[in-house]
Write a protein that holds these residues in place. Structure first.
Motif, mmCIF file in Angstrom:
data_model
loop_
_atom_site.group_PDB
_atom_site.id
_atom_site.type_symbol
_atom_site.label_atom_id
_atom_site.label_comp_id
_atom_site.label_asym_id
_atom_site.label_seq_id
_atom_site.Cartn_x
_atom_site.Cartn_y
_atom_site.Cartn_z
ATOM 1 N N PHE A 43 -2.940 27.917 -9.898
ATOM 2 C CA PHE A 43 -3.669 29.274 -9.950
ATOM 3 C C PHE A 43 -3.053 30.403 -10.517
ATOM 4 O O PHE A 43 -3.854 31.343 -10.578
ATOM 5 C CB PHE A 43 -5.147 29.385 -8.725
ATOM 6 C CG PHE A 43 -5.205 28.133 -8.775
ATOM 7 C CD1 PHE A 43 -7.038 27.893 -9.398
ATOM 8 C CD2 PHE A 43 -4.669 26.632 -8.110
ATOM 9 C CE1 PHE A 43 -7.307 27.155 -9.245
ATOM 10 C CE2 PHE A 43 -6.229 25.704 -7.216
ATOM 11 C CZ PHE A 43 -6.998 25.887 -8.338
ATOM 12 N N TYR A 44 -2.614 31.163 -9.436
ATOM 13 C CA TYR A 44 -1.911 32.297 -9.647
ATOM 14 C C TYR A 44 -1.274 33.235 -11.333
ATOM 15 O O TYR A 44 -1.347 33.919 -11.318
ATOM 16 C CB TYR A 44 -0.191 32.624 -8.816
ATOM 17 C CG TYR A 44 -0.919 32.777 -7.511
ATOM 18 C CD1 TYR A 44 -2.272 32.924 -6.959
ATOM 19 C CD2 TYR A 44 0.329 32.661 -6.279
ATOM 20 C CE1 TYR A 44 -2.377 32.972 -5.104
ATOM 21 C CE2 TYR A 44 -0.177 32.499 -4.905
ATOM 22 C CZ TYR A 44 -1.348 33.085 -4.522
ATOM 23 O OH TYR A 44 -1.998 32.986 -3.292
ATOM 24 N N ILE A 47 -5.226 31.888 -13.123
ATOM 25 C CA ILE A 47 -6.504 33.589 -13.038
ATOM 26 C C ILE A 47 -6.112 34.689 -13.611
ATOM 27 O O ILE A 47 -6.842 35.156 -14.097
ATOM 28 C CB ILE A 47 -6.702 32.830 -11.225
ATOM 29 C CG1 ILE A 47 -7.520 32.027 -10.995
ATOM 30 C CG2 ILE A 47 -7.525 34.538 -11.077
ATOM 31 C CD1 ILE A 47 -7.551 31.700 -9.734
ATOM 32 N N PRO A 48 -4.855 35.929 -13.079
ATOM 33 C CA PRO A 48 -5.117 37.267 -13.917
ATOM 34 C C PRO A 48 -5.409 37.221 -15.631
ATOM 35 O O PRO A 48 -5.937 37.719 -16.229
ATOM 36 C CB PRO A 48 -3.603 37.352 -13.672
ATOM 37 C CG PRO A 48 -3.564 36.416 -12.269
ATOM 38 C CD PRO A 48 -3.791 34.936 -12.926
ATOM 39 N N LEU A 51 -8.522 36.839 -16.404
ATOM 40 C CA LEU A 51 -9.130 37.825 -15.600
ATOM 41 C C LEU A 51 -9.667 38.799 -16.990
ATOM 42 O O LEU A 51 -9.721 39.876 -17.498
ATOM 43 C CB LEU A 51 -9.180 38.445 -14.441
ATOM 44 C CG LEU A 51 -8.782 37.582 -13.369
ATOM 45 C CD1 LEU A 51 -8.911 38.283 -11.435
ATOM 46 C CD2 LEU A 51 -10.951 37.971 -13.268
ATOM 47 N N ALA A 79 0.762 40.169 -14.868
ATOM 48 C CA ALA A 79 0.094 39.879 -13.684
ATOM 49 C C ALA A 79 0.573 38.496 -13.176
ATOM 50 O O ALA A 79 1.327 38.409 -12.260
ATOM 51 C CB ALA A 79 -1.204 40.382 -13.524
ATOM 52 N N ASN A 83 3.213 37.218 -10.539
ATOM 53 C CA ASN A 83 2.905 36.748 -9.487
ATOM 54 C C ASN A 83 3.927 36.065 -9.460
ATOM 55 O O ASN A 83 3.916 35.758 -7.816
ATOM 56 C CB ASN A 83 1.641 35.819 -9.677
ATOM 57 C CG ASN A 83 0.086 36.571 -8.873
ATOM 58 O OD1 ASN A 83 -0.226 38.031 -7.716
ATOM 59 N ND2 ASN A 83 -1.334 36.558 -9.879
ATOM 60 N N LYS A 86 7.213 37.399 -8.267
ATOM 61 C CA LYS A 86 7.023 37.849 -6.393
ATOM 62 C C LYS A 86 7.240 36.334 -5.118
ATOM 63 O O LYS A 86 7.706 36.691 -4.725
ATOM 64 C CB LYS A 86 5.247 38.610 -5.721
ATOM 65 C CG LYS A 86 5.186 39.398 -4.657
ATOM 66 C CD LYS A 86 4.136 40.084 -4.686
ATOM 67 C CE LYS A 86 3.423 38.369 -4.426
ATOM 68 N NZ LYS A 86 1.928 39.156 -4.180
ATOM 69 N N GLY B 176 -3.806 39.790 -7.565
ATOM 70 C CA GLY B 176 -3.243 38.955 -7.128
ATOM 71 C C GLY B 176 -3.700 38.557 -5.630
ATOM 72 O O GLY B 176 -4.174 37.157 -6.112
ATOM 73 N N SER B 179 -7.381 36.978 -6.733
ATOM 74 C CA SER B 179 -7.244 35.940 -7.833
ATOM 75 C C SER B 179 -6.629 34.312 -6.400
ATOM 76 O O SER B 179 -6.858 33.507 -6.270
ATOM 77 C CB SER B 179 -5.549 35.047 -8.553
ATOM 78 O OG SER B 179 -4.560 35.045 -7.922
ATOM 79 N N LYS B 180 -6.981 34.982 -5.060
ATOM 80 C CA LYS B 180 -6.627 33.874 -3.683
ATOM 81 C C LYS B 180 -7.909 33.416 -3.577
ATOM 82 O O LYS B 180 -7.953 32.277 -3.112
ATOM 83 C CB LYS B 180 -6.116 35.104 -2.690
ATOM 84 C CG LYS B 180 -4.888 35.109 -2.031
ATOM 85 C CD LYS B 180 -4.843 35.653 -0.940
ATOM 86 C CE LYS B 180 -3.211 36.463 -1.453
ATOM 87 N NZ LYS B 180 -3.134 37.264 -0.082
ATOM 88 N N ILE B 182 -10.581 32.517 -5.640
ATOM 89 C CA ILE B 182 -10.638 31.765 -6.692
ATOM 90 C C ILE B 182 -10.031 30.517 -6.590
ATOM 91 O O ILE B 182 -10.290 29.233 -6.884
ATOM 92 C CB ILE B 182 -10.030 32.315 -8.076
ATOM 93 C CG1 ILE B 182 -11.182 33.613 -8.346
ATOM 94 C CG2 ILE B 182 -10.541 31.378 -8.918
ATOM 95 C CD1 ILE B 182 -11.085 34.163 -9.745
#
Lengths: 92, 245
Positions: A43-44, A47-48, A51, A79, A83, A86, B176, B179-180, B182
């Protein structure tokens, strides 16, 4: 002196009592479960990106430009990798 | 024919408000959980305790020990919410596996024609429930981050004007953070809905006994998903309330 904030605390037996909020530098829990965050790596990463693309398309619709999607994709990719970086950095 | 719908279907309409089958299931499970909690509370002070009491007690105290390994000293403050979250998701997941959920059909009028829809549908097999839980977990994390660090200290993580690089990485951090929500919502919904579809398909192909191992698998998955959801919230809280360097 500032008044100490209180919190309601519950222990393993289910007794509720009022205690002072522990200090910020008090003992942290272990990092054993930190690896659980890897379960959302898919997802990490995506999703960015999604988006960014969505935001870019919306930007183009509203302002009638055509470069928004490209910039959105670029920002989304940055992004995503931020993520990932990080996540790897924190778990070391 | 096999009936699979990705969205929950309305079984009753009150004006503009649709009562969907998953809403009905969530309400039933919530009520049952409430009575179970009341029973546990009563038994706590009873002189002779029943077997069920010790079962619940074992589950709660094991969960407490697990949470303690993540949250440390802050466990007493967060356990009520996180534990409630765990049991809510667990019971919703498991209730979806009870025979009758998804197989009892009712007749409804949809777009002027009669169709049959399931009366009950697993609570977390509806994206709305999962999204609500995700939003709640997100709000809870932010609230505690602000509470423990102070508003400006916490917001420094996202809006940092010290230098351009930290400003930019703060924006990325914000993305970020969103996105948590989702990832919380879709992980839960995806796993549980996939399980229900799997069971339906297997039962459709081989009517007798073949679903049993998959049913056991789904019981396991339901527990793991509830655990992952609450533990991940705990991990995020522990990072959000820790001092940022």
């Amino acid at each position: 002196m500032r008044k100490k904030k209180k919190m309601y605390a519950v222990d393993a037996e289910g007794n509720v009592s009022q205690k002072e909020i522990p200090d910020k530098r008090s003992s942290e829990g272990g990092t054993k479960w930190q690896g659980l965050e890897y379960s959302s790596i898919g997802f990490y990463l995506t999703i960015p990106f999604v988006l960014g693309i969505g935001g870019g398309i919306a930007f183009d619709r509203w302002f009638g430009t055509s470069q928004g999607v490209l910039i959105g994709i670029l920002l989304g990719a940055v992004a995503s990798f931020y993520n990932l970086w990080k996540l790897v950095k924190e778990s070391k | 024919m096999l009936h699979i719908s990705i969205k929950a279907e309305p079984i009753l309409t009150l004006g503009e408000f649709h009562i969907t089958n998953s809403l009905l299931t969530v309400s039933i499970v919530l009520l049952l959980t409430f009575f179970l909690g009341l029973y546990y509370y009563r038994q706590m002070h009873a002189p002779k305790k029943s077997g069920l009491f010790y079962l619940i007690d074992f589950a709660v105290s094991s969960l407490y020990t697990l949470m303690k390994s993540v949250l440390g000293d802050k466990t007493p403050a967060f356990f009520p919410v996180l534990g409630a979250m765990f049991f809510f998701i667990l019971f919703q997941n498991w209730f979806g596996l009870v025979p009758g959920v998804g197989s009892i059909l009712v007749k409804v009028m949809e777009h002027g024609e009669e169709t049959f829809v399931p009366l009950l549908r697993g609570g977390t097999a509806d994206l709305n429930t999962a999204l609500m839980l995700g939003l709640f977990a997100f709000a809870f994390i932010q609230y505690n981050g602000i509470k423990y660090l102070g508003f400006f200290e916490y917001m420094k993580k996202f809006f940092n004007f010290r230098d351009p690089i930290s400003f930019f990485s703060g924006i990325l951090e914000l993305v970020g953070e969103f996105s948590k929500i989702i990832s919380f919502a879709f992980r839960l919904f995806g796993n549980i809905f996939a399980g229900e579809v799997l069971l339906a398909v297997i039962a459709f192909l081989v009517p007798v006994l073949a679903t049993f191992p998959f049913l056991m698998l789904e019981v396991f998955v339901g527990m793991i998903q509830a655990l992952v959801f609450s533990m991940l919230t705990a991990v995020f809280i522990s990072t959000a309330t820790a001092k940022h360097h």
